[in-house]
Write a protein that holds these residues in place. Structure first.
Motif, PDB file in Angstrom:
ATOM      1  N   ARG A  84      18.410  16.679  56.108  1.00 11.06           N
ATOM      2  CA  ARG A  84      17.403  15.719  55.655  1.00 11.06           C
ATOM      3  C   ARG A  84      16.185  16.446  55.061  1.00 11.06           C
ATOM      4  O   ARG A  84      15.670  16.049  53.995  1.00 11.06           O
ATOM      5  N   GLN A 129      28.790   8.447  49.520  1.00  7.97           N
ATOM      6  CA  GLN A 129      28.107   9.591  48.923  1.00  7.97           C
ATOM      7  C   GLN A 129      27.398   9.173  47.646  1.00  7.97           C
ATOM      8  O   GLN A 129      27.959   8.449  46.814  1.00  7.97           O
ATOM      9  N   THR A 187      29.222  16.802  54.198  1.00  7.83           N
ATOM     10  CA  THR A 187      28.300  15.731  53.813  1.00  7.83           C
ATOM     11  C   THR A 187      28.224  15.534  52.297  1.00  7.83           C
ATOM     12  O   THR A 187      27.495  14.656  51.836  1.00  7.83           O
ATOM     13  N   GLY A 188      28.957  16.340  51.550  1.00  6.05           N
ATOM     14  CA  GLY A 188      28.942  16.195  50.087  1.00  6.05           C
ATOM     15  C   GLY A 188      27.683  16.714  49.423  1.00  6.05           C
ATOM     16  O   GLY A 188      27.472  16.488  48.229  1.00  6.05           O
ATOM     17  N   ILE A 189      26.863  17.433  50.153  1.00  7.65           N
ATOM     18  CA  ILE A 189      25.598  17.927  49.600  1.00  7.65           C
ATOM     19  C   ILE A 189      25.800  18.842  48.379  1.00  7.65           C
ATOM     20  O   ILE A 189      25.018  18.765  47.419  1.00  7.65           O
ATOM     21  N   VAL A 227      29.278  22.477  57.140  1.00  5.77           N
ATOM     22  CA  VAL A 227      28.441  21.288  57.374  1.00  5.77           C
ATOM     23  C   VAL A 227      28.003  20.685  56.037  1.00  5.77           C
ATOM     24  O   VAL A 227      28.050  19.459  55.840  1.00  5.77           O
ATOM     25  N   GLU A 270      23.786  15.573  67.043  1.00 13.03           N
ATOM     26  CA  GLU A 270      23.684  14.314  66.277  1.00 13.03           C
ATOM     27  C   GLU A 270      23.564  13.111  67.216  1.00 13.03           C
ATOM     28  O   GLU A 270      22.789  12.181  66.940  1.00 13.03           O
ATOM     29  N   VAL A 325      17.079  17.838  51.665  1.00  9.48           N
ATOM     30  CA  VAL A 325      17.165  16.782  50.638  1.00  9.48           C
ATOM     31  C   VAL A 325      15.766  16.329  50.212  1.00  9.48           C
ATOM     32  O   VAL A 325      15.488  16.183  49.012  1.00  9.48           O
ATOM     33  N   GLN A 369      27.556  18.613  45.927  1.00  8.35           N
ATOM     34  CA  GLN A 369      27.679  17.856  44.666  1.00  8.35           C
ATOM     35  C   GLN A 369      26.308  17.418  44.147  1.00  8.35           C
ATOM     36  O   GLN A 369      26.185  16.980  43.004  1.00  8.35           O
ATOM     37  N   MET A 370      25.275  17.549  44.987  1.00 11.16           N
ATOM     38  CA  MET A 370      23.951  17.061  44.577  1.00 11.16           C
ATOM     39  C   MET A 370      22.877  18.137  44.608  1.00 11.16           C
ATOM     40  O   MET A 370      21.922  18.082  43.844  1.00 11.16           O
ATOM     41  N   ILE A 371      23.017  19.103  45.508  1.00 12.29           N
ATOM     42  CA  ILE A 371      22.113  20.251  45.537  1.00 12.29           C
ATOM     43  C   ILE A 371      22.993  21.488  45.373  1.00 12.29           C
ATOM     44  O   ILE A 371      23.876  21.731  46.205  1.00 12.29           O
ATOM     45  N   ALA A 412      14.294  19.037  48.020  1.00 11.75           N
ATOM     46  CA  ALA A 412      14.996  19.138  46.736  1.00 11.75           C
ATOM     47  C   ALA A 412      14.599  17.984  45.816  1.00 11.75           C
ATOM     48  O   ALA A 412      14.376  18.176  44.609  1.00 11.75           O
ATOM     49  N   LYS A 413      14.486  16.795  46.376  1.00 15.83           N
ATOM     50  CA  LYS A 413      14.089  15.641  45.567  1.00 15.83           C
ATOM     51  C   LYS A 413      12.642  15.794  45.080  1.00 15.83           C
ATOM     52  O   LYS A 413      12.320  15.452  43.932  1.00 15.83           O
ATOM     53  N   LEU A 451      23.272  24.044  61.568  1.00 17.71           N
ATOM     54  CA  LEU A 451      22.634  23.091  60.656  1.00 17.71           C
ATOM     55  C   LEU A 451      23.018  21.678  61.071  1.00 17.71           C
ATOM     56  O   LEU A 451      24.191  21.311  61.041  1.00 17.71           O
ATOM     57  N   SER A 465      22.071  17.283  60.900  1.00 19.74           N
ATOM     58  CA  SER A 465      21.697  16.324  59.858  1.00 19.74           C
ATOM     59  C   SER A 465      20.183  16.281  59.648  1.00 19.74           C
ATOM     60  O   SER A 465      19.719  16.013  58.528  1.00 19.74           O
ATOM     61  N   MET A 466      19.424  16.574  60.710  1.00 20.70           N
ATOM     62  CA  MET A 466      17.959  16.602  60.532  1.00 20.70           C
ATOM     63  C   MET A 466      17.546  17.739  59.593  1.00 20.70           C
ATOM     64  O   MET A 466      16.594  17.605  58.814  1.00 20.70           O
ATOM     65  N   LEU A 479      28.758  13.443  60.149  1.00 23.07           N
ATOM     66  CA  LEU A 479      29.064  14.748  60.739  1.00 23.07           C
ATOM     67  C   LEU A 479      29.849  14.596  62.043  1.00 23.07           C
ATOM     68  O   LEU A 479      30.785  15.351  62.304  1.00 23.07           O
ATOM     69  N   GLN A 496      12.578  18.187  42.237  1.00 28.78           N
ATOM     70  CA  GLN A 496      13.137  17.562  41.038  1.00 28.78           C
ATOM     71  C   GLN A 496      12.136  16.601  40.401  1.00 28.78           C
ATOM     72  O   GLN A 496      11.997  16.557  39.163  1.00 28.78           O
ATOM     73  N   PHE A 536      33.523  16.297  62.655  1.00 28.95           N
ATOM     74  CA  PHE A 536      33.742  17.431  63.557  1.00 28.95           C
ATOM     75  C   PHE A 536      34.447  17.056  64.866  1.00 28.95           C
ATOM     76  O   PHE A 536      35.007  17.927  65.522  1.00 28.95           O
TER      77      PHE A 536
END
Lengths: 114, 153
Positions: free
Chosen positions: A60, B108, A93-95, A89, B56, A63, A97-99, A66-67, A54, A56-57, B124, A70, B128
């Protein structure tokens, strides 16, 4: 790279993504993913338990969808099962906490319908 | 895993790969990284972290440099100092000067409503990699990603 879906009920859809969600992989599934996640009748569980990688793309794309859910009054959650690579991963990224992210499918389905 | 035959990559030597395109051609870079890591017995966790940083970095080059950044050259080395091993992956491109390490990671978001898609690649890489280094020379961007591990008997 593949993306499939199952309508578990009239109100719940599970989208199963497998393979590498890197730049080429995300490009390959993004249009179909958006179409499947755009349902206004269904809450969405995205099954990432078979995702090998997984990037970052890929996050993205998660996200964005999901938005969009919502904003329609719906809900999209993630199921990772025992996929530690994907879990790390997402955590970095803290995902979560939001999803919402779940390790058990039944919990994910309940979470989507909550 | 079956990978497609490289069509836009050249290997002047085993530890160097030259990419003449990005996008779908990034699969060539991934395959090369896994092959070189296997040849040098890099452990799976370290390969995963290198893979993450490579994807990345190439995504950044594609987004910020585009075709003017080509060709992109990758160089891979492994060194051991006692029981500590390090893999260094140097990613060089011909694009305009761009130091990804100078970018402050986005704080965040507190909620899905406030969350903006994208901008997580640097986060990321910082997470890492054990070390990241950027320099501008010749006139290329050179980003070095170092991942370390302890060799077990």
């Amino acid at each position: 790279m593949s993306i499939e879906f199952t309508d578990v009920s009239d109100t719940l859809r599970r989208i199963v993504i497998t393979g590498r969600l890197d730049v080429p992989g995300t490009d390959a599934i993004s249009t179909r993913f958006a179409a499947l996640a755009a349902s206004s009748e269904h809450r969405i569980v995205v099954d990432l338990s078979g995702v090998e990688f997984l990037a970052s793309m890929g996050i993205r794309a998660l996200v964005i969808n999901a938005k969009a859910q919502q904003q329609r009054g719906g809900r999209l959650v993630l199921f990772v099962g025992q996929n530690d690579a994907v879990g790390k991963v997402l955590d970095a990224t803290g995902i979560p906490q939001m999803i919402p992210v779940f390790h058990e499918l039944a919990d994910a389905e309940r979470g989507a319908l909550a | 895993m079956n990978w497609p035959t490289p069509s836009v990559a050249r290997s002047p030597d085993d530890d160097t790969l030259v990419l003449d395109a990005l996008g779908a051609a990034m699969a060539d870079a991934t395959r090369w990284l896994h092959a070189r890591s296997a040849a040098q017995a890099v452990p799976a966790d370290a390969v995963t972290r290198l893979d993450q940083c490579l994807d990345e970095a190439l995504a950044n080059i594609a987004a910020h440099g585009g075709s003017s950044a080509l060709p992109v050259t990758l160089n891979f080395t492994v060194n051991a100092i006692g029981s500590r091993c390090e893999a260094a992956l140097v990613i060089s491109d011909h694009g305009a000067a761009f130091d990804p390490l100078a970018i402050t990671p986005r704080p965040q978001a507190g909620s899905l409503e406030a969350l903006q898609p994208g901008g997580l690649g640097i986060t990321l890489m910082r997470h890492f990699a054990d070390r990241l280094h950027y320099r501008r020379a010749h006139p290329c961007n050179h980003l070095t990603v170092v991942v370390a591990w302890a060799e077990t008997a």
